[in-house]
Design an enzyme around this catalytic site. Sequence first.
Site, mmCIF file in Angstrom:
data_model
loop_
_atom_site.group_PDB
_atom_site.id
_atom_site.type_symbol
_atom_site.label_atom_id
_atom_site.label_comp_id
_atom_site.label_asym_id
_atom_site.label_seq_id
_atom_site.Cartn_x
_atom_site.Cartn_y
_atom_site.Cartn_z
ATOM 1 N N LYS B 79 -15.424 13.100 46.498
ATOM 2 C CA LYS B 79 -16.407 13.200 47.583
ATOM 3 C C LYS B 79 -17.739 13.621 46.975
ATOM 4 O O LYS B 79 -17.777 14.492 46.088
ATOM 5 C CB LYS B 79 -15.919 14.245 48.590
ATOM 6 C CG LYS B 79 -16.705 14.301 49.899
ATOM 7 C CD LYS B 79 -16.077 15.326 50.838
ATOM 8 C CE LYS B 79 -16.745 15.360 52.210
ATOM 9 N NZ LYS B 79 -16.082 16.308 53.125
ATOM 10 N N SER B 154 -15.317 14.264 57.629
ATOM 11 C CA SER B 154 -16.458 13.821 56.851
ATOM 12 C C SER B 154 -16.100 13.144 55.536
ATOM 13 O O SER B 154 -16.934 12.449 54.967
ATOM 14 C CB SER B 154 -17.361 15.022 56.548
ATOM 15 O OG SER B 154 -16.676 15.973 55.752
ATOM 16 N N SER B 178 -11.914 17.713 57.864
ATOM 17 C CA SER B 178 -12.605 16.623 57.172
ATOM 18 C C SER B 178 -11.777 15.879 56.142
ATOM 19 O O SER B 178 -12.219 14.862 55.617
ATOM 20 C CB SER B 178 -13.875 17.144 56.504
ATOM 21 O OG SER B 178 -14.891 17.293 57.470
#
Lengths: 476, 478
Positions: B79, B154, B178
């Site tokens: 990420k 996310s 997330s």
Amino acid sequence: MGYKTLIGLEIHVELMTKKKIFCNCKNEFGGEVNTHVCPVCLGLPGALPVMDKEALEFGIRAGIAFNSEIEKEVRTDRKNYFYPDLTKGYQISQADLPLCKGGHLDIEIEDGVKRINLERIHIEEDTGKQLHTEDGTSLLDFNRCGVPLIEIVTKPDINSAEEARLFLEKLRSTIKYIGISDVRMEEGSLRCDVNINVIHDEKKIKSRITEVKNLNSFRSAVKAIEYEEKRHKELLEKGENTDNETRRWDENLNETVIMRRKFGASDYRFANEGDLPAIKIEDTWLHEIKENLPELPHEKKVRFMVEYSLGHYEADVLTGSRELAAFFEEIYKHVNDSKLLSNWVMGDVLRRLKEEDMEIEALHVSPKDLADLILMVKDGKINNNTGKKVLRDMFESGKSPEIIVKEQGLIQISDEGALEEMVERILDANPQSIEDYKNGKDRAIGFLMGQIMKETKGKANPQMVNKMLLDKISLR
Amino acid sequence: MDIAKLKAWEMREKLLKKEISSTEILKSHLEVIDSVEMDINAFITVDRENAMETAKLVDEKIARGESLGVLAGLPIGLKDNIMTKDLRTTCASKMLENFIPPFDATVVRNIRREDGIILGKTNLDEFAMGGSTETSYFGNTKNPKNLEVVPGGSSGGSAAAVAANEVAISLGSDTGGSVRQPASYCGIVGIKPTYGMVSRYGVMPMSNSLDQVGQFGRDVRDAYLMLKGVSGFDPLDGTSSHKSGVNFELENASLKGLKIALPIEYRDLRVTGDEKIREVFDNTVKLFEREGAIIQYVSLPHLKYALETYYIISTAEVSTNLSRLDGIRYGYRTENYETLDELYTMSRTEAFGEEAKRRIMMGTYALSAGYQDEHYKKALKVRTLIKNDYDKTFEDHDVILSLTSPILPFPFDSIINSPVDMYKADLYTVPVNLAGLCAMSLPMGEVDGLPVGMQITGNRFQESKIIRAGYAFEKVVK
């Protein structure tokens, strides 16, 4: 009763730990700009703080020295504000639960001992420094970012500039004693802000609190307080009042200048610093810190009074710094005469330091050499005045007293025959002085003595010469 | 053989047996990227050259007969809020569009130590704030299961990259769901470890008391492998635990005798009224029962305050964590300023997206003098009550079962403009972060062709329980 001045101080002290408080960077004054930095103190994304145990210990030492209550569990908070020298947009500090609660420090004023109470002592990190260039741009040096600080906040118990000065001096010497900071104002390792206002009880009026910053020395703190005291009183007298504002001391103008006005309480939006979990202060650790703490100034002073039979004043002066006290005690091992020793140290040595504006640590003269000198005088090898001269030479050259005395041939003349011959000769040459003395002018002896010292280059044994002069005159 | 379609643990086995090379594994994934990335947009940055270098080094190690790390040869997606030295790390924000960190996050160092191959940096909601990856400055990521719907967020890029076989496994970060929610939406497995299990050092914080680095895999074993590779105590993270690190067997895992709690608060909740999702869940519970698990309803009375508590605490922390992005030292700086205040205001106004600004403002409000007692401080107290509820539940239960998300992966632009609806979808995931627990989302079925995930929650440092339970379930379903 007229006006009463209320002064509270906020003192920031940089702790001389090996590392910065939350990272492994060196904690060192100076250094090439931005060389003692890492992702943590630069506040790069994702970098995390880890509490340095030594910084915590130093904070606890301060709490013990100032008689505060030490918190059992240390928590930290984020103080949020924007400023270019602040790398994270918040300063890690402590809000509701400071490391040390309360405490006090006693100062000696004319009427005796006065207790100044503390509000709190908390730990926090220092910020970077802004450097302003001539063309108006600002540069940033983050070497200081993350240097551990304690903030000591007093209650408004201080009532004059003089009390503030005494407090600050006592505070500084105590901090030096416990070895947590070098407390150099000029290098910023001790910084002081003043909160001041005045009240008049009968008239039931008081001024609004002014905060004064940018005080670079105790002297400027004193001057700023005196200036503010006067300003506050004058405004009240005119029926006006001060504003809640922050001012700074301007060394050149010799006055305080407004920096900013305070509208309501500033809002730092304190939040828990979740990156630093609460740290338990175990009793065993606290005990260990207490045990290892050096003798505190007031303890040492009492011991000096008892052990060396010194007066209040002498003991106070001689324990004024840990180094001075150690210097005294080291010489005492050789000299064993505390009265004589304290006269030398408090007289010639301290006067010299004051003249040169230096600390005892910077002195070239070793305790052993000074002890030798005092013993030479005590044993009559040189006279007192010569001793002082030799000491001055020692200050300059750092040579041992034996060498100085030998090089300059200063050994005291105590040879009875030689002195007698000289005294007779001087008396013969100065009949008027004999006359004067007999007519009650004691000064005449001094003159005669001076003549002999002049001839011996000050080496004559003054006690012997004095006795001889009196004996011979009485025979004439 | 289409290597990229294998599970990560299968690739690893074949690599160890020298049936395939690290370079071949990587090439296979790069081919997938070449063919699907245009549509999926899982990555912000693909680092082909360095990945290839590392893959070669791993092959050389194998040739020399050296021992290999647990992630050897596996192409991994990170990420893009995880700092990588010399490799751009944007947090999907204009603010850090060109930011190149001078240091590696601890998880990145761990991956390198374990011979993993960092293939690229994946898309996310800006600064990890959002549940659809639609707030990214770098465009939407599509759900590989259905390009019309969001991949969740996310960590949408990391989930999508694994689901589309662009990487073998990946890392995300989970502050309120997330990792688990995008895992659910993309039909893969996502683990949110216990707070303190994986180092946060070098991961851009969103809400630092809630954040935890999470792992994605195409099955439970893969996600577990990823966790094994990056967990462990880290002296650089003060919140890292000495209890961190995992090492347990999966093979003998079973559901028999497992004591499972179902919170009645969730049973009574009707968020979307989507009966089809509920039906999938009910069937799953029945399956657990059939396999010998003991199901009991329990009450966690403070769960009903979890969303509000979460959004107060998390936004409060967001507001201070994002303060360092001020345009002074790094990141975006406006050209439109004369004063210092303008520099701050305009830089932040121009570089932060709407959701970031919304949360910064909410958090600033929650922390403001005069409001912090009734918001922030009260939320901290409720958080403790929620934690206590869980502690009590885990006294006599092994795990808690629930949905991961109450809604199906939704079409783009459908709820992004109603933030409160978006926040409500975090109902099942946020309490886990508030209490610092571990949880995992794994696929349990489909509705209308879209994946539905189940969440298994365990007590702090009980990763073995949730992962073994998940593994046993997965075996039964297959």
